[in-house]
Write an enzyme that holds these catalytic residues in place. Structure first.
Site, PDB file in Angstrom:
ATOM      1  N   ARG A  25       0.933  -0.999  -0.001  1.00 30.48           N
ATOM      2  CA  ARG A  25       0.069  -0.047   0.175  1.00 30.48           C
ATOM      3  C   ARG A  25       0.978   1.316  -0.033  1.00 30.48           C
ATOM      4  NH1 ARG A  25      -2.803  -3.143   3.624  1.00 30.48           N
ATOM      5  NH2 ARG A  25      -4.733  -4.151   2.493  1.00 30.48           N
TER       6      ARG A  25
ATOM      7  N   LYS B 187       2.874  11.586 -11.654  1.00 25.94           N
ATOM      8  CA  LYS B 187       2.097  10.711 -12.512  1.00 25.94           C
ATOM      9  C   LYS B 187       2.763   9.299 -12.609  1.00 25.94           C
ATOM     10  CE  LYS B 187      -0.451  13.608 -15.270  1.00 25.94           C
ATOM     11  NZ  LYS B 187      -1.061  13.987 -16.659  1.00 25.94           N
TER      12      LYS B 187
ATOM     13  N   GLU C  38      10.635  17.935 -26.152  1.00 28.51           N
ATOM     14  CA  GLU C  38       9.749  18.133 -24.963  1.00 28.51           C
ATOM     15  C   GLU C  38      10.297  19.380 -24.404  1.00 28.51           C
ATOM     16  OE1 GLU C  38       7.055  16.557 -23.922  1.00 28.51           O
ATOM     17  OE2 GLU C  38       7.134  14.640 -24.711  1.00 28.51           O
TER      18      GLU C  38
ATOM     19  N   LYS D 299       7.839  22.829 -15.261  1.00 27.85           N
ATOM     20  CA  LYS D 299       7.086  21.667 -14.762  1.00 27.85           C
ATOM     21  C   LYS D 299       6.807  21.902 -13.309  1.00 27.85           C
ATOM     22  CE  LYS D 299       5.252  17.239 -15.284  1.00 27.85           C
ATOM     23  NZ  LYS D 299       5.523  15.938 -15.784  1.00 27.85           N
TER      24      LYS D 299
ATOM     25  N   GLU E  54      -4.430  18.155 -12.894  1.00 22.07           N
ATOM     26  CA  GLU E  54      -4.993  18.569 -14.182  1.00 22.07           C
ATOM     27  C   GLU E  54      -6.113  18.868 -14.511  1.00 22.07           C
ATOM     28  OE1 GLU E  54      -2.729  15.811 -17.110  1.00 22.07           O
ATOM     29  OE2 GLU E  54      -3.922  16.832 -18.628  1.00 22.07           O
TER      30      GLU E  54
ATOM     31  N   ARG F  75      -2.323  22.733 -15.818  1.00 23.70           N
ATOM     32  CA  ARG F  75      -1.637  21.403 -16.158  1.00 23.70           C
ATOM     33  C   ARG F  75      -1.664  20.903 -17.775  1.00 23.70           C
ATOM     34  NH1 ARG F  75       0.472  16.436 -12.488  1.00 23.70           N
ATOM     35  NH2 ARG F  75       2.024  15.353 -13.859  1.00 23.70           N
TER      36      ARG F  75
ATOM     37  N   ASN G 263       0.146  19.380 -22.338  1.00 23.83           N
ATOM     38  CA  ASN G 263      -0.129  18.565 -23.551  1.00 23.83           C
ATOM     39  C   ASN G 263      -0.046  19.143 -24.853  1.00 23.83           C
ATOM     40  OD1 ASN G 263      -0.879  16.569 -21.843  1.00 23.83           O
ATOM     41  ND2 ASN G 263      -2.812  17.486 -21.440  1.00 23.83           N
TER      42      ASN G 263
ATOM     43  N   HIS H 150       0.717  17.418 -27.848  1.00 26.69           N
ATOM     44  CA  HIS H 150       0.530  15.978 -27.661  1.00 26.69           C
ATOM     45  C   HIS H 150      -0.788  15.312 -28.269  1.00 26.69           C
ATOM     46  CE1 HIS H 150       3.831  16.211 -25.132  1.00 26.69           C
ATOM     47  NE2 HIS H 150       3.823  14.967 -24.406  1.00 26.69           N
TER      48      HIS H 150
ATOM     49  N   HIS I 251       0.300  12.015 -29.928  1.00 27.94           N
ATOM     50  CA  HIS I 251      -0.284  10.828 -29.390  1.00 27.94           C
ATOM     51  C   HIS I 251      -0.974  10.116 -30.451  1.00 27.94           C
ATOM     52  CE1 HIS I 251      -0.334  11.832 -25.045  1.00 27.94           C
ATOM     53  NE2 HIS I 251       0.910  11.457 -25.389  1.00 27.94           N
TER      54      HIS I 251
ATOM     55  N   HIS J  58       8.374   8.792 -29.126  1.00 31.43           N
ATOM     56  CA  HIS J  58       7.453   9.729 -28.628  1.00 31.43           C
ATOM     57  C   HIS J  58       7.704  11.296 -28.768  1.00 31.43           C
ATOM     58  CE1 HIS J  58       4.465  11.571 -25.857  1.00 31.43           C
ATOM     59  NE2 HIS J  58       5.323  12.016 -25.245  1.00 31.43           N
TER      60      HIS J  58
HETATM   61  N1  LIG Z   1       5.015  10.115 -15.451  1.00 33.38           N
HETATM   62  C1  LIG Z   1       4.799  11.211 -16.666  1.00 33.38           C
HETATM   63  O1  LIG Z   1       4.397  12.401 -16.218  1.00 33.38           O
HETATM   64  C2  LIG Z   1       5.464  10.822 -17.934  1.00 33.38           C
HETATM   65  C3  LIG Z   1       5.717  12.153 -18.827  1.00 33.38           C
HETATM   66  C4  LIG Z   1       6.385  11.934 -19.865  1.00 33.38           C
HETATM   67  C5  LIG Z   1       6.505  10.650 -20.488  1.00 33.38           C
HETATM   68  N2  LIG Z   1       6.325   9.439 -19.598  1.00 33.38           N
HETATM   69  C6  LIG Z   1       6.401   8.186 -20.094  1.00 33.38           C
HETATM   70  O2  LIG Z   1       7.922   7.911 -20.320  1.00 33.38           O
HETATM   71  C7  LIG Z   1       8.256   6.848 -21.124  1.00 33.38           C
HETATM   72  C8  LIG Z   1       9.046   7.454 -22.106  1.00 33.38           C
HETATM   73  O3  LIG Z   1      10.152   7.688 -21.354  1.00 33.38           O
HETATM   74  P1  LIG Z   1      11.670   7.923 -21.987  1.00 33.38           P
HETATM   75  O4  LIG Z   1      11.636   8.846 -23.010  1.00 33.38           O
HETATM   76  O5  LIG Z   1      12.749   8.468 -20.754  1.00 33.38           O
HETATM   77  O6  LIG Z   1      12.370   6.697 -22.476  1.00 33.38           O
HETATM   78  P2  LIG Z   1      12.425   5.100 -22.102  1.00 33.38           P
HETATM   79  O7  LIG Z   1      12.357   5.121 -20.657  1.00 33.38           O
HETATM   80  O8  LIG Z   1      11.953   4.344 -23.030  1.00 33.38           O
HETATM   81  O9  LIG Z   1      13.962   4.940 -22.290  1.00 33.38           O
HETATM   82  C9  LIG Z   1      14.585   5.222 -23.804  1.00 33.38           C
HETATM   83  C10 LIG Z   1      15.643   4.150 -23.940  1.00 33.38           C
HETATM   84  O10 LIG Z   1      16.941   4.721 -23.269  1.00 33.38           O
HETATM   85  C11 LIG Z   1      17.573   3.727 -22.878  1.00 33.38           C
HETATM   86  N3  LIG Z   1      18.146   4.651 -21.693  1.00 33.38           N
HETATM   87  C12 LIG Z   1      17.578   5.127 -20.478  1.00 33.38           C
HETATM   88  N4  LIG Z   1      18.524   6.016 -19.882  1.00 33.38           N
HETATM   89  C13 LIG Z   1      19.781   5.961 -20.374  1.00 33.38           C
HETATM   90  C14 LIG Z   1      21.167   5.962 -20.250  1.00 33.38           C
HETATM   91  N5  LIG Z   1      21.425   7.230 -19.608  1.00 33.38           N
HETATM   92  N6  LIG Z   1      21.978   5.799 -21.328  1.00 33.38           N
HETATM   93  C15 LIG Z   1      21.785   4.884 -22.291  1.00 33.38           C
HETATM   94  N7  LIG Z   1      20.674   4.480 -22.356  1.00 33.38           N
HETATM   95  C16 LIG Z   1      19.498   4.863 -21.501  1.00 33.38           C
HETATM   96  C17 LIG Z   1      16.429   2.794 -22.165  1.00 33.38           C
HETATM   97  O11 LIG Z   1      16.805   1.472 -21.608  1.00 33.38           O
HETATM   98  C18 LIG Z   1      15.473   2.926 -23.302  1.00 33.38           C
HETATM   99  O12 LIG Z   1      15.888   1.875 -24.129  1.00 33.38           O
HETATM  100  C19 LIG Z   1       6.746   6.436 -21.962  1.00 33.38           C
HETATM  101  O13 LIG Z   1       6.243   5.318 -21.482  1.00 33.38           O
HETATM  102  C20 LIG Z   1       5.778   7.793 -21.459  1.00 33.38           C
HETATM  103  O14 LIG Z   1       4.525   7.203 -21.235  1.00 33.38           O
HETATM  104  C21 LIG Z   1       5.494   9.588 -18.263  1.00 33.38           C
HETATM  105 ZN   LIG Z   2       5.445  13.889 -23.871  1.00 31.25          ZN
END
Ligand SMILES: NC(=O)c1ccc[n+]([C@@H]2O[C@H](COP(=O)([O-])OP(=O)(O)OC[C@H]3O[C@@H](n4cnc5c(N)ncnc54)[C@H](O)[C@@H]3O)[C@@H](O)[C@H]2O)c1
Ligand SMILES: [Zn+2]
Length: 367
Positions: free
Chosen positions: A120, A142, A184, A226, A236, A240, A244, A247, A251, A264
């Protein structure tokens, strides 16, 4: 650079952003979480690059308690959550344990959801390792995973106790991933910070080289944007939504191409170009400001081609998005660089015209 504090419904937390922020992590985690029972969650790829440094910095009290999981987007799912919870249980994690997520947005979202639900709720610390994670996903609470029916459909608001952001971790990021995160960063400039936007216009080459001074300038600035937005509107309900920007269409582009053609950020790049054009077409943004936005996006590098994507397909997906309501697509549109409006409705005819002309717009910007 001062640390950034974020107020959330679950308490206040700090984002410590600087080069070498990892040094001293053990003490900061113990202070923020009132415990040094650390379990690290990361992915094999991230761990290969940064495992040694992280272990040296965190010095887990009871040896190396590290759980690695596949961070492919396709594995951001409930079965991974279950496997991690079971691994935590086997390793003896209890209510005083601290989960430290070391990785990109996928690691952070999965680890965050695990932290929100294991016993929990246990303490969560983020050590983000991608541009997206450093400027976006580690901030704001999030967390969540995907279902076969769609992205991020299961999750929770679960703020961390601490975020340790060290731009040095970006050194090993594949170049396409790095560039994708920059869209971004541009987004933050367009919606909230004209100075950041101008800095990017003047220094994009240094940023693309991952010049330390350039990263030290832009990353804390994005974090502050942010932080300001999510502190004002955690759930949101209003402000917030400006995050988007780009996006709505982005998306839909990712979905219509089966999440294979675009990273992305690249889809968001196209989405921001479209939103800038829609803002001009609906009389909200001047042509010259839109040109600056589109030029800056194109300077990050060529975006993957749109191919044969049809406006009708995109519309269907946008209407199904959890952010659309009552059959209406709501846009975030810039009214000038540094300021945007949200919940804007635009006649579909305008949107179709813009989508049809998108490939041409990109070509003109390069000319
Ligand atoms: N929670 C939120 O507010 C929020 C906001 C934006 C995106 N997201 C989510 O984040 C995800 C995308 O995240 P991302 O863009 O960071 O990509 P990711 O986590 O998919 O990482 C991209 C690739 O880079 C590699 N990698 C990560 N750090 C590395 C490093 N320092 N050196 C070498 N390789 C590395 C990873 O293993 C992966 O293969 C999506 O699922 C999206 O929905 C969430
Ligand atoms: Zn984004």
């Amino acid at each position: 650079m001062p640390n950034t504090r974020i107020r959330s419904s679950a308490g206040t937390y700090e984002i410590r952003c600087q080069r070498m922020a990892l040094i001293g992590a053990a003490r900061q985690i113990a202070r923020a979480c009132d415990s040094n029972e650390v379990f690290i969650l990361s992915s094999p790829r991230v761990w290969r690059h940064w495992g040694k440094s992280v272990v040296r910095a965190i010095r887990p009290a009871h040896g190396n308690r590290v759980i690695l999981f596949d961070d492919a987007e396709a594995r951001k799912d409930m079965s991974n959550v279950e496997a991690i919870c079971r691994a935590l249980h086997r390793a003896g994690a209890d209510r005083h344990s601290v989960l430290v997520a070391v990785g990109g947005g996928v690691v952070g979202d999965v680890a965050g959801f695990v932290a929100s639900s294991y016993l929990r709720g246990v303490s969560l610390v983020h050590i983000p390792s991608t541009v997206v994670a450093q400027v976006d996903s580690s901030i704001g609470g999030k967390t969540g995973v995907n279902l076969p029916e769609g992205k991020n459909l299961v999750g929770a608001f679960y703020p961390p106790k601490l975020v340790i952001t060290d731009p040095i971790l970006l050194a090993t990021l594949p170049h396409r991933e790095f560039r994708s995160g920059l869209y971004e960063v541009i987004k933050s400039g367009v919606i909230a910070d004209a100075r950041l936007f101008a800095y990017l216009e003047q220094n994009m080459r240094a940023v693309l080289r991952r010049d330390a001074a350039a990263l030290a300038w832009i990353i804390p600035r994005c974090i502050q944007i942010k932080a300001r937005v999510v502190t004002a509107d955690e759930r949101e309900r209003g402000l917030r939504k400006i995050l988007n920007f780009g996006h709505t269409l982005g998306h839909a582009l990712e979905a219509v191409t089966g999440y294979r053609r675009f990273l992305h950020g690249e889809a968001i790049g196209w989405g921001m170009i479209a939103a800038a054009r829609i803002a001009v077409a609906s009389g909200r943004l001047s042509q010259s400001q839109a040109t600056r936005i589109i030029r800056l996006i194109m300077e990050v590098g060529p975006l993957p081609a749109l191919g044969r994507v049809r406006a009708g397909q995109l519309r269907k997906i946008m209407l199904g998005d959890k952010k659309s309501r009552a059959g209406r697509i709501r846009w975030v549109l810039p009214i000038r660089i540094g300021k945007a409006q949200w919940d804007v409705e635009v006649p579909w005819a305008t949107v179709t015209r813009v989508i049809r002309r998108l490939p041409q717009v990109a070509k003109e910007a390069r000319a």
